[in-house]
Design a protein around this motif. Structure first.
Motif, short mmCIF file in Angstrom:
data_model
loop_
_atom_site.label_atom_id
_atom_site.label_comp_id
_atom_site.label_asym_id
_atom_site.label_seq_id
_atom_site.Cartn_x
_atom_site.Cartn_y
_atom_site.Cartn_z
N ARG A 191 5.03 -5.07 25.24
CA ARG A 191 5.11 -6.48 25.66
C ARG A 191 6.46 -6.76 26.31
O ARG A 191 6.57 -7.44 27.31
CB ARG A 191 4.95 -7.42 24.47
N GLN A 199 3.27 4.15 28.60
CA GLN A 199 2.30 4.64 27.62
C GLN A 199 2.98 5.46 26.53
O GLN A 199 2.56 5.44 25.38
CB GLN A 199 1.23 5.50 28.30
N THR A 256 -6.90 8.65 27.95
CA THR A 256 -6.49 7.96 26.72
C THR A 256 -5.16 8.49 26.21
O THR A 256 -4.61 7.96 25.25
CB THR A 256 -7.55 8.13 25.63
N TYR A 276 9.50 -15.83 24.53
CA TYR A 276 9.44 -15.74 25.99
C TYR A 276 9.20 -14.32 26.44
O TYR A 276 8.45 -14.06 27.38
CB TYR A 276 10.77 -16.27 26.53
N LEU A 277 9.83 -13.37 25.74
CA LEU A 277 9.73 -11.97 26.16
C LEU A 277 8.53 -11.25 25.55
O LEU A 277 8.00 -10.33 26.14
CB LEU A 277 11.01 -11.21 25.80
N LEU A 278 8.12 -11.65 24.35
CA LEU A 278 7.14 -10.84 23.63
C LEU A 278 5.73 -11.41 23.61
O LEU A 278 4.77 -10.67 23.49
CB LEU A 278 7.61 -10.60 22.19
N VAL A 279 5.59 -12.73 23.66
CA VAL A 279 4.25 -13.30 23.54
C VAL A 279 3.55 -13.21 24.90
O VAL A 279 4.14 -13.56 25.92
CB VAL A 279 4.33 -14.77 23.06
N PRO A 280 2.32 -12.71 24.90
CA PRO A 280 1.60 -12.61 26.18
C PRO A 280 1.43 -14.00 26.82
O PRO A 280 1.35 -15.00 26.12
CB PRO A 280 0.24 -12.04 25.79
N ALA A 281 1.37 -14.00 28.15
CA ALA A 281 1.19 -15.26 28.85
C ALA A 281 -0.16 -15.88 28.48
O ALA A 281 -1.12 -15.16 28.22
CB ALA A 281 1.26 -15.03 30.35
N HIS A 330 -8.22 -10.03 39.46
CA HIS A 330 -7.41 -9.66 38.31
C HIS A 330 -6.20 -10.57 38.30
O HIS A 330 -5.59 -10.82 39.33
CB HIS A 330 -7.00 -8.20 38.48
N LEU A 359 -1.97 9.24 28.26
CA LEU A 359 -0.87 8.44 28.81
C LEU A 359 -1.28 7.65 30.05
O LEU A 359 -0.42 7.19 30.80
CB LEU A 359 0.32 9.35 29.14
N GLY A 360 -2.57 7.51 30.26
CA GLY A 360 -3.00 6.59 31.30
C GLY A 360 -3.02 7.12 32.72
O GLY A 360 -3.09 6.35 33.66
N GLU A 399 -3.54 -17.10 29.18
CA GLU A 399 -4.35 -16.61 30.29
C GLU A 399 -5.75 -17.21 30.23
O GLU A 399 -6.32 -17.34 29.16
CB GLU A 399 -4.46 -15.09 30.19
N ASP A 451 -2.57 -10.97 37.61
CA ASP A 451 -1.38 -10.17 37.37
C ASP A 451 -0.20 -11.12 37.34
O ASP A 451 0.29 -11.56 38.37
CB ASP A 451 -1.24 -9.15 38.52
N GLY A 452 0.23 -11.48 36.12
CA GLY A 452 1.32 -12.44 35.99
C GLY A 452 0.97 -13.74 36.67
O GLY A 452 -0.04 -14.36 36.35
N TRP A 453 1.78 -14.15 37.65
CA TRP A 453 1.55 -15.43 38.33
C TRP A 453 0.63 -15.28 39.52
O TRP A 453 0.38 -16.23 40.24
CB TRP A 453 2.89 -16.01 38.79
N LYS A 454 0.14 -14.06 39.75
CA LYS A 454 -0.68 -13.86 40.94
C LYS A 454 -2.13 -13.57 40.59
O LYS A 454 -2.42 -12.91 39.61
CB LYS A 454 -0.13 -12.68 41.76
N VAL A 489 3.23 -7.32 38.21
CA VAL A 489 4.41 -8.06 38.63
C VAL A 489 5.39 -8.33 37.49
O VAL A 489 6.60 -8.34 37.69
CB VAL A 489 4.02 -9.40 39.31
#
Lengths: 523, 145
Positions: free
Chosen positions: A168, A154, B83, B16-21, B52, B85-86, B23, B54-57, A179
């Motif tokens: 990202r 964050q 809001t 590969y690293l920056l674009v969200p999967a 939910h 730092l989570g 979904e 979570d990646g591949w799961k 994961v």
């Protein structure tokens, strides 16, 4: 014979003269104990390298197995605790040594021409070391790891412009970590950072050799060889460092907490100690100013470190005359220390049993009543006839445990329900909760047993477990005093006219322990 | 030519690293709690199950909302994540605020920042009241300030 072999090796590889060249390098006559820290830092890295590989050979790098496999390493593999302890404390040790190394170089002014690049590479190595700490922190996948990393991600997410992209890159999707984040942190920790670190350490050492060890402003003694004098000093320093590390790894157990739980709102995240000062700084900058604490100040600090050789271009002077440099180190140490202490003091500490449900606290009572402690220690190093519960993971099914209780403690006087609850509790024990069996105060435990016996949990809840008809009991002790609570047990309607709570006339001892328990439920 | 090779490796690597999967949409509305279990103006910590990705799961996990009944059929559900730092906030009945344990941000019962470094009000779930069922949707980020 030996000579022939050596000659062959020398002829084919040049290794013998190479090693000689390294060992018999000339160093200034003023060289001495103050210059051992670089070698010690490199050795720290070596320890991390070896223990890290050993851990990886038994570690499943994906959640939630990461946690289970680490627990397996700790409780079921020979030397697992030691290797994990070395790796954990080694990380802290490395930060300390690297910082000391840097302070020494700074105080002596050894970054001056022609050693500017050596210094700047050193700053990069410091950042890489911190990067190791940051990425490694997530890998145990317990609550500490999870929530600590939530805060880290964050903070970086708040970077101007690049924030969302960094997020990202760390595999985090709108603040959630899962994961993917784990895979990226693990990948960075074991695949990306180590070779980078080795390459840069190599360059750093190459530059040290190229320019020679920094001499004193006025060299009085004649130059000497690296071997044997300085080699001995370095070796002894490394040995002392390793002894401290080994003692820490064996004596100071690093607990593996409960598996990461994104819904656990009782957990209070704290970063590793060397990041605490940054965490504390964030309290001083609110709203739009936040960026100052999270990005600008750390950025300026790193920038100043890089720029040090160019800001201070004066000729080398004796250590005693470097009052300005000494002042800076002194101020930085006070600032860092003050912030760290402030952060530690503001960390509310809860005993593990304070997060237990009433059933779990009562199970501690059952453990004591059945005298399980006659055979089982619960504190590391407490050797008794049976296995020490702090050192093992209990895999037996609940009913098998109940049968074990009945055979081992036939006269415990515990009912079957209590035995089942004890068995359930035993199967949930972890490094943090196991100590509560010894540390939970007697009256509190007695109160919890009475609470269970009186079925208070049908209407009331403690730490989220129990009925919803009655008031949740967490926080009652903050609003009411002991006399009020006692009166309320004896005659509830007198204090809350509309309540349907029946009267509870506990005997004197029962009332005392019940109130002792209630008084711990402040929030 | 080296440029072409760098681009051929670098551009896919960045994506590969920056674009969200890619979904699939997650399930939209989840029944979290019954209206009758809530007390007027008292925030209640509600734990509900959601599926939910979570990646591949695909994980069924517990999620938390702080749910407040504000009227006969009106309900607000706050995300428990501060809001700032989570960190997870919790309700302190004694002083009627939500408090974050990390940097002591506090929020009023309607989610507004009272003190501390939090930059904006608590985020809210989309809420739909269906008979006595309180259904929660996605979390919407609250406005700044």
């Amino acid at each position: 014979m030996v000579k022939n072999v050596m000659d062959w090796v020398e002829d084919r590889t040049g290794a013998v003269s190479g090693v000689k060249h390294l060992l018999y390098e000339e160093i200034p006559g003023s060289s001495g104990w103050h210059q051992v820290l670089g070698s010690v830092a490199m050795f720290c890295f070596l320890v991390q390298f070896v223990t890290g590989i050993l851990l990886a050979l038994n570690y499943a790098p994906t959640p939630p197995d990461a946690h289970a496999s680490l627990r397996f390493i700790l409780t079921e593999l020979t030397g697992g605790r030691l290797i994990r302890g070395l790796h954990h404390w080694g990380a802290s040790m490395m930060i300390v040594v690297v910082c000391l190394h840097m302070i020494q170089v700074f105080l002596w002014g050894s970054y001056k021409k022609p050693r500017e690049a050596t210094w700047m590479l050193g700053v990069v190595l410091l950042l890489l070391t911190l990067g190791f700490g940051l990425t490694g922190y997530l890998l145990p996948w317990d609550n500490r790891a999870y929530w600590g990393t939530v805060v880290t991600t964050q903070i970086t997410a708040k970077a101007p412009l690049a924030g969302p992209y960094i997020l990202r890159l760390m595999g985090s999707d709108n603040g959630q970590i899962g994961v993917q984040t784990f895979a990226r942190f693990y990948g960075a920790h074991v695949l990306l950072l180590p070779p980078l670190m080795m390459l840069l350490i190599g360059l750093h050492v190459f530059l040290v050799r190229r320019h020679g060890v920094a001499p004193a402003p006025v060299e009085t003694a004649p130059a000497k060889k690296f071997y044997p004098g300085q080699v001995f000093k370095d070796t002894l320093a490394i040995f002392i460092m390793f002894s401290i590390l080994f003692a820490l790894a064996t004596l100071a157990r690093v607990p593996l907490g409960k598996i990461a739980d994104p819904t656990d709102s009782t957990y209070i995240p704290r970063p590793e100690w060397y990041f605490l000062f940054l965490f504390q700084i964030l309290k001083f900058f609110e709203g739009p100013l936040e960026i100052i604490g999270s990005m600008v100040l750390p950025g300026v600090a790193v920038g100043l470190l890089f720029a040090t050789p160019f800001l201070d271009r004066g000729a080398a002077v004796k250590l005693r005359q470097r009052t300005f440099a000494i002042g800076i180190v002194f101020l930085a140490a006070i600032g860092w220390g003050g912030l760290t202490v402030a952060a530690m003091r503001s960390t509310p500490y809860k005993e593990p049993w304070q997060n237990f449900t009433a059933e779990e606290v009562a199970a501690v009572g059952a453990f004591r009543q059945a005298k399980c402690w006659q055979c089982h220690g619960v504190i590391p190093g407490d050797h008794k006839a049976g296995p020490n519960l702090a050192d093992i993971t209990i895999h037996e099914e609940r009913d098998a445990l109940v049968a074990h209780f009945k055979i081992s403690a036939p006269d415990s006087g515990l009912r079957d329900l209590q035995l089942r609850q004890l068995a359930t509790f035993m199967r949930k024990l972890d490094d943090e909760s196991v100590g509560a069996i010894a540390s939970a105060p007697g009256p509190v435990v007695g109160g919890a047993m009475l609470y269970m016996k009186s079925n208070c949990g049908i209407c009331h809840s403690i730490n989220g477990a129990g009925g919803k008809t009655g008031t949740p009991l967490n926080g009652v002790a903050k609003r009411r005093n002991r006399a009020w609570m006692e009166g309320h047990f004896i005659d509830p309607q007198k204090y809350s006219p509309k309540t349907i709570m029946p009267r509870y006339a506990f005997d004197a001892a029962g009332m005392a322990s019940m109130l002792a328990y209630m008084e711990t439920l402040k929030d | 030519m080296m440029g072409a090779i760098t681009a051929a490796l670098g551009i896919p690597a960045l994506g590969y690293l920056l674009v969200p999967a890619r979904e699939k949409k997650q399930q939209k509305w989840i029944e979290a709690v019954a209206l009758t279990d809530l007390r007027q103006d008292t925030p209640e910590q509600v734990v509900f199950q959601r599926v939910h990705r979570d990646g591949w799961k695909l994980v069924t996990e517990n999620a938390v909302a702080w749910v407040v009944k504000t009227g006969e059929k009106e309900v607000i559900a706050f995300s428990p994540l501060c809001t700032h730092l989570g960190c997870a906030v919790s309700w302190h009945p004694s002083d009627q605020t939500f408090v974050c344990p990390c940097h002591t941000s506090s929020f009023s019962p309607d989610g507004k920042v009272i003190s501390g470094p939090a930059p904006r009000s608590l985020d809210r779930f989309d809420v739909r009241v269906d008979g006595i069922k309180v259904m929660l949707g996605e979390v919407k980020q609250s406005a700044e300030g």
